[in-house]
Design an enzyme around this catalytic site. Structure first.
Site, short mmCIF file in Angstrom:
data_model
loop_
_atom_site.label_atom_id
_atom_site.label_comp_id
_atom_site.label_asym_id
_atom_site.label_seq_id
_atom_site.Cartn_x
_atom_site.Cartn_y
_atom_site.Cartn_z
N ARG A 1 0.85 -1.19 0.00
CA ARG A 1 0.00 0.00 0.00
C ARG A 1 0.88 1.24 0.00
O ARG A 1 1.82 1.35 0.79
CB ARG A 1 -0.90 0.00 1.24
CG ARG A 1 -1.59 1.32 1.55
CD ARG A 1 -2.74 1.61 0.61
NE ARG A 1 -3.28 2.93 0.79
CZ ARG A 1 -4.38 3.22 1.47
NH1 ARG A 1 -5.03 2.26 2.10
NH2 ARG A 1 -4.82 4.45 1.55
N ASP B 1 -10.31 -0.74 6.17
CA ASP B 1 -10.91 0.22 7.09
C ASP B 1 -11.65 -0.51 8.19
O ASP B 1 -12.35 -1.51 7.92
CB ASP B 1 -11.91 1.13 6.36
CG ASP B 1 -11.26 2.13 5.44
OD1 ASP B 1 -10.13 2.55 5.74
OD2 ASP B 1 -11.89 2.50 4.43
N ASP C 1 -6.77 -1.41 0.72
CA ASP C 1 -7.27 -0.49 1.72
C ASP C 1 -8.06 -1.32 2.72
O ASP C 1 -8.93 -2.10 2.32
CB ASP C 1 -8.17 0.57 1.07
CG ASP C 1 -8.63 1.64 2.05
OD1 ASP C 1 -7.84 2.02 2.93
OD2 ASP C 1 -9.78 2.10 1.91
N ARG D 1 -5.00 2.11 -5.10
CA ARG D 1 -4.21 1.42 -4.08
C ARG D 1 -4.33 -0.10 -4.22
O ARG D 1 -5.37 -0.60 -4.64
CB ARG D 1 -4.62 1.84 -2.68
CG ARG D 1 -6.10 1.86 -2.42
CD ARG D 1 -6.40 2.88 -1.31
NE ARG D 1 -7.81 3.07 -1.05
CZ ARG D 1 -8.56 4.00 -1.61
NH1 ARG D 1 -8.07 4.80 -2.51
NH2 ARG D 1 -9.82 4.13 -1.29
#
Length: 179
Positions: free
Chosen positions: A88, A102, A100, A97
């Site tokens: 990343r 989250d 990711d 990217r």
């Protein structure tokens, strides 16, 4: 849920490289330590980028639920380590990217910390998070509303398509793709 563990919802996305392989590897890496246990993994969906620079490849997105003994901050650190393992790069906000990850929710914890806002501050308006999440936890709510209802109202809901396993490199069809 196991005593001493907290349920967390993680959203994963990739729009560079071998996206599907990256997501599969990331799931394995995220649940590798004994402090993180896998509860469920959603199907993968393909979506248009939301925000960020124009001209990005499509994303593959998925959601997983885990139970963990890690604190929210330690879980975030672990997620960042997994992102880094998958190369990343953080050059442009919401830019393309390889991976990711989250944290969408961490139990009932709420936080306004700029490094880790919980629940995730934009999740309630992102079908690419809500829809896959609803497939593995149809009764889930966010901010008191069912996630399936939030997904249906989200601006990006119409752009979600099931991922068929083809077009797995930077959003471009690869050998064997049926068009």
């Amino acid at each position: 849920m196991s005593p001493g563990y907290t349920k967390a919802v993680l959203a994963l996305g990739s729009n560079l490289g071998e996206r599907n392989d990256t997501l599969s590897g990331a799931v394995a890496d995220l649940v590798d330590p004994p402090e993180v246990r896998l509860l469920a993994v959603s199907p993968v969906v393909q979506t248009k980028p939301v925000g960020g620079p124009a001209g990005q490849p499509d994303f593959l997105n998925m959601v997983m639920t885990v139970e963990t003994t890690l604190s929210p901050e330690a879980l975030l650190e672990h997620c960042h380590a997994v992102e880094n393992k998958h190369l990343r790069v953080r050059d442009v906000r919401w830019g393309p990217r390889t991976l990711d990850v989250d944290i969408i929710t961490y139990g009932d914890v709420t936080s306004d910390d700029p490094d880790l806002t919980l629940p995730h501050p934009r999740a309630a308006g992102r079908a690419f998070v809500l829809y896959p999440w609803s497939l593995i936890d149809p009764a889930a709510t966010l901010g008191g509303e069912r996630i399936s209802e939030l997904a249906a109202r989200a601006a990006d809901f119409a752009d979600i398509v099931p991922f068929d396993g083809f077009g797995d490199y930077d959003g471009v069809p690869t050998a064997g793709a049926v068009e």
